[in-house]
Design a protein around this motif. Structure first.
Motif, PDB file in Angstrom:
ATOM      1  N   LYS A  60       0.820  -1.220   0.000  1.00 33.41           N
ATOM      2  CA  LYS A  60       0.000   0.000   0.000  1.00 33.41           C
ATOM      3  C   LYS A  60       0.852   1.268   0.000  1.00 33.41           C
ATOM      4  O   LYS A  60       0.409   2.303  -0.473  1.00 33.41           O
ATOM      5  CB  LYS A  60      -0.954   0.007   1.199  1.00 33.41           C
ATOM      6  N   HIS A 199       0.344  -4.627  14.428  1.00 27.04           N
ATOM      7  CA  HIS A 199       0.770  -3.431  13.680  1.00 27.04           C
ATOM      8  C   HIS A 199       0.099  -2.278  14.411  1.00 27.04           C
ATOM      9  O   HIS A 199      -1.113  -2.135  14.364  1.00 27.04           O
ATOM     10  CB  HIS A 199       0.335  -3.492  12.217  1.00 27.04           C
ATOM     11  N   SER A 202       1.556   3.942  12.157  1.00 28.64           N
ATOM     12  CA  SER A 202       2.524   4.306  11.129  1.00 28.64           C
ATOM     13  C   SER A 202       3.229   5.615  11.512  1.00 28.64           C
ATOM     14  O   SER A 202       2.703   6.395  12.313  1.00 28.64           O
ATOM     15  CB  SER A 202       1.758   4.490   9.816  1.00 28.64           C
ATOM     16  N   GLY A 239       5.485   0.402  10.481  1.00 30.45           N
ATOM     17  CA  GLY A 239       5.256   1.546  11.357  1.00 30.45           C
ATOM     18  C   GLY A 239       6.450   2.435  11.637  1.00 30.45           C
ATOM     19  O   GLY A 239       6.299   3.526  12.198  1.00 30.45           O
ATOM     20  N   GLU A 273       6.650  -5.895   8.233  1.00 30.07           N
ATOM     21  CA  GLU A 273       5.907  -5.334   7.100  1.00 30.07           C
ATOM     22  C   GLU A 273       6.156  -3.838   6.934  1.00 30.07           C
ATOM     23  O   GLU A 273       5.216  -3.051   6.958  1.00 30.07           O
ATOM     24  CB  GLU A 273       4.396  -5.508   7.327  1.00 30.07           C
ATOM     25  N   GLY A 275       6.648  -0.289   5.239  1.00 30.42           N
ATOM     26  CA  GLY A 275       6.305   0.357   3.976  1.00 30.42           C
ATOM     27  C   GLY A 275       7.082   1.656   3.853  1.00 30.42           C
ATOM     28  O   GLY A 275       8.043   1.783   3.084  1.00 30.42           O
ATOM     29  N   ARG A 276       6.696   2.601   4.696  1.00 35.26           N
ATOM     30  CA  ARG A 276       7.279   3.941   4.627  1.00 35.26           C
ATOM     31  C   ARG A 276       8.799   3.932   4.819  1.00 35.26           C
ATOM     32  O   ARG A 276       9.515   4.649   4.132  1.00 35.26           O
ATOM     33  CB  ARG A 276       6.656   4.805   5.732  1.00 35.26           C
ATOM     34  N   ARG A 312      -1.323  13.679   1.455  1.00 35.27           N
ATOM     35  CA  ARG A 312      -0.879  13.651   2.851  1.00 35.27           C
ATOM     36  C   ARG A 312      -0.981  14.993   3.574  1.00 35.27           C
ATOM     37  O   ARG A 312      -1.445  15.042   4.712  1.00 35.27           O
ATOM     38  CB  ARG A 312       0.536  13.060   2.970  1.00 35.27           C
ATOM     39  N   TYR A 316      -3.524  14.581   6.631  1.00 34.84           N
ATOM     40  CA  TYR A 316      -2.901  14.416   7.954  1.00 34.84           C
ATOM     41  C   TYR A 316      -2.146  15.657   8.400  1.00 34.84           C
ATOM     42  O   TYR A 316      -1.346  15.585   9.326  1.00 34.84           O
ATOM     43  CB  TYR A 316      -1.882  13.266   7.947  1.00 34.84           C
ATOM     44  N   TYR A 370       2.995   6.343   0.232  1.00 34.61           N
ATOM     45  CA  TYR A 370       1.665   6.943   0.364  1.00 34.61           C
ATOM     46  C   TYR A 370       1.562   8.235  -0.441  1.00 34.61           C
ATOM     47  O   TYR A 370       0.864   9.171  -0.058  1.00 34.61           O
ATOM     48  CB  TYR A 370       1.320   7.174   1.851  1.00 34.61           C
ATOM     49  N   MET A 374      -1.795   6.826  -3.083  1.00 32.17           N
ATOM     50  CA  MET A 374      -3.042   7.416  -2.577  1.00 32.17           C
ATOM     51  C   MET A 374      -3.594   8.461  -3.544  1.00 32.17           C
ATOM     52  O   MET A 374      -4.491   9.226  -3.182  1.00 32.17           O
ATOM     53  CB  MET A 374      -2.801   8.062  -1.213  1.00 32.17           C
TER      54      MET A 374
HETATM   55  N1  LLP Z   1       1.204  -3.528   8.028  1.00 32.28           N
HETATM   56  C1  LLP Z   1      -0.080  -3.173   8.185  1.00 32.28           C
HETATM   57  C2  LLP Z   1      -1.046  -4.175   8.661  1.00 32.28           C
HETATM   58  C3  LLP Z   1      -0.484  -1.858   7.899  1.00 32.28           C
HETATM   59  O1  LLP Z   1      -1.752  -1.509   8.069  1.00 32.28           O
HETATM   60  C4  LLP Z   1       0.474  -0.926   7.432  1.00 32.28           C
HETATM   61  C5  LLP Z   1       0.091   0.455   7.111  1.00 32.28           C
HETATM   62  C6  LLP Z   1       1.801  -1.354   7.260  1.00 32.28           C
HETATM   63  C7  LLP Z   1       2.132  -2.660   7.569  1.00 32.28           C
HETATM   64  C8  LLP Z   1       2.895  -0.445   6.766  1.00 32.28           C
HETATM   65  O2  LLP Z   1       3.121   0.589   7.643  1.00 32.28           O
HETATM   66  P1  LLP Z   1       4.380   1.591   7.487  1.00 32.28           P
HETATM   67  O3  LLP Z   1       5.624   0.793   7.722  1.00 32.28           O
HETATM   68  O4  LLP Z   1       4.338   2.151   6.132  1.00 32.28           O
HETATM   69  O5  LLP Z   1       4.156   2.604   8.532  1.00 32.28           O
HETATM   70  N2  LLP Z   1      -1.461   6.750   4.492  1.00 32.28           N
HETATM   71  C9  LLP Z   1      -0.805   6.994   5.754  1.00 32.28           C
HETATM   72  C10 LLP Z   1      -0.213   5.739   6.344  1.00 32.28           C
HETATM   73  C11 LLP Z   1      -1.224   4.607   6.502  1.00 32.28           C
HETATM   74  C12 LLP Z   1      -0.610   3.320   7.001  1.00 32.28           C
HETATM   75  C13 LLP Z   1      -1.573   2.195   6.882  1.00 32.28           C
HETATM   76  N3  LLP Z   1      -1.079   0.909   7.278  1.00 32.28           N
HETATM   77  C14 LLP Z   1       0.227   8.101   5.561  1.00 32.28           C
HETATM   78  O6  LLP Z   1       0.385   8.592   4.456  1.00 32.28           O
HETATM   79  O7  LLP Z   1       0.869   8.492   6.516  1.00 32.28           O
END
Ligand code: LLP
Length: 412
Positions: A60, A199, A202, A239, A273, A275-276, A312, A316, A370, A374
């Motif tokens: 995502k 999780h 983020s 996160g 997991e 992402g960012r 974003r 946010y 994102y 998005m």
């Molecule tokens: N795993 C799960 C189950 C998640 O829901 C998410 C993100 C991740 C991993 C990845 O998280 P990261 O490492 O990227 O923090 N659109 C928002 C962020 C939404 C995150 C949703 N879930 C933004 O632009 O800040």
């Protein structure tokens, strides 16, 4: 931190002048550095090397096929949340055994597709979903691996829209209910409930919330062991926060140092997991200044990228640094706004921005996660093109949309 740097006052992505890309491909334009992307994956991999986790990039955050392919070719798995993300993952040749699937609302069709493809496991978010996956697995004559997503009820100290580990959030299962499910897991004949998942949110910049959550999880695992319930996997989610401006987030090393002892104690195979952390600083959004507008109270820099390209800031109040492509030390307070008919359509507010003229370019930094994923067609705007740079090699990894693309599925 990333490979976007000024050389002789020109912003470069690796060995390429960004302005050249803007001229060739037009704007708004997402530009990614392949090196920055892979470096972040490798930083995480090396920080955690003693426990050798499976790192599943969270699709995502950036779902472009070339981005996914670059990471998967380095050994990454993928974290998906929909049938569409499963399609992308398989399309680029991600081994199904490296795909984990979360989401509170998986449909029958999505579940059946993931089971048939033989994904690694589902992260299950409710009892109803567990029963449903069991039912669909029975129909398909399969035994499906599942991890229970726990809601550890911790405060992640991040934006309220991206906090997911509080008991008032829709995500995961509270510890007591999860405990009961796990004691009775044998009643789910077509499931192998062999893991746990968390999780908590983020853009988390400190380790304390992760440590607090993992302490709860590790006590939980012990309680289960005492009852003879053994597990195999622990998925610790994503996160990790990144630097957008003045944050001082933990490095992969610091994060690893804090949580590896807790992870080792569980004795389980670890999945993560992110992402960012991997994609965030690997991309920028390049935009052209259309007009400079002075009102009695303010200066507006009106650019050709809007909230449909990068939502974003609007959603946010996120802060992304904005730099000129041609370095200019003079700056002036301004709002950087897009062409969309809403006051929420801004990229920066009341910020000192380099003095730019109409026709010049700005780069919105930290837009690799994102950002495009998005984006939308709001105001019937065409979604941007994306290019990836590797040293001096330039690849167009997504064509700019056309008017035909815009109406492709519509009927009169
Ligand atoms: N795993 C799960 C189950 C998640 O829901 C998410 C993100 C991740 C991993 C990845 O998280 P990261 O490492 O990227 O923090 N659109 C928002 C962020 C939404 C995150 C949703 N879930 C933004 O632009 O800040």
């Amino acid at each position: 931190m990333h490979d976007f740097r000024y050389k002789k006052n020109q912003l470069y992505c690796e060995d390429v002048i960004v302005k050249k890309l803007a001229k060739t491909f037009g704007t708004p334009l997402y530009v990614y550095s392949r090196k920055t992307l892979l470096d972040h994956y490798l930083k995480l991999k090396s920080a955690f090397s003693q426990i050798n986790p499976l790192i599943c990039f969270s699709v995502k955050a950036n779902s472009n096929l070339s981005i996914l392919k670059a990471l998967v070719s380095q050994g990454a798995g993928l974290d998906i949340v929909s049938g569409g993300e499963l399609y992308r993952a398989l399309k680029i040749g991600c081994p199904a055994q490296k795909i984990v699937y979360a989401s509170v609302g998986k449909t029958d069709k999505e579940i059946a597709a993931a089971i048939s493809k033989g994904i690694f496991f589902f992260n299950v978010e409710s009892l109803a979903e567990l029963e449903n996956i069991n039912r669909i697995s029975a129909k398909l004559k399969k035994i499906t691996r599942a991890a229970i997503r726990l809601n550890p009820d911790v405060e992640a100290k991040t934006h309220k829209y991206v906090t997911t580990g509080k008991i008032t959030n829709k995500f995961g299962i509270d510890l007591e209910s999860a405990y009961k499910i796990l004691l009775l897991r044998d009643k789910f004949k077509n499931l192998n409930i062999c893991g746990l998942h968390i999780h908590i949110g983020s853009q988390i910049t400190e380790s304390a919330p992760f440590v607090a959550a993992l302490k709860k999880v590790s006590d939980f695992i012990q309680r289960l062991k005492d009852k003879g319930v053994e597990l195999q996997y622990l998925n610790i989610g994503g996160g990790m926060g990144i630097v957008y401006d003045r944050e001082t987030p933990q490095t992969a090393q610091i994060y690893a140092g804090k949580i590896i002892p807790l992870l080792k104690k569980t004795g389980l195979k670890i999945i993560m997991e992110p992402g960012r952390f991997i994609a965030g600083n690997s991309g920028i959004l390049v935009t052209k200044v259309i007009y400079i507008k002075h009102t009695p109270k303010k200066k507006f820099i009106i650019v050709d990228a809007g909230m449909n390209d990068l939502i974003r800031p609007a959603l946010y109040s996120a802060h992304h640094r904005i730099l000129p492509l041609a370095k200019n030390l003079k700056s002036e307070k301004a709002d950087v706004v897009g062409p969309i008919c809403e006051s929420g359509d801004f990229l920066a507010k009341e910020r000192y921005i380099a003095k730019v003229k109409e026709g010049e370019y700005l780069a919105v930094m930290g837009a690799g996660a994102y950002g495009f994923s998005m984006s939308s067609n709001y105001n019937s705007r065409l979604r941007a093109a994306e290019v990836m740079v590797a040293a001096d090699k330039i690849s167009l990894i997504r064509k700019r949309e056309s008017f035909e693309d815009l109406i492709r599925n519509e009927k009169i």
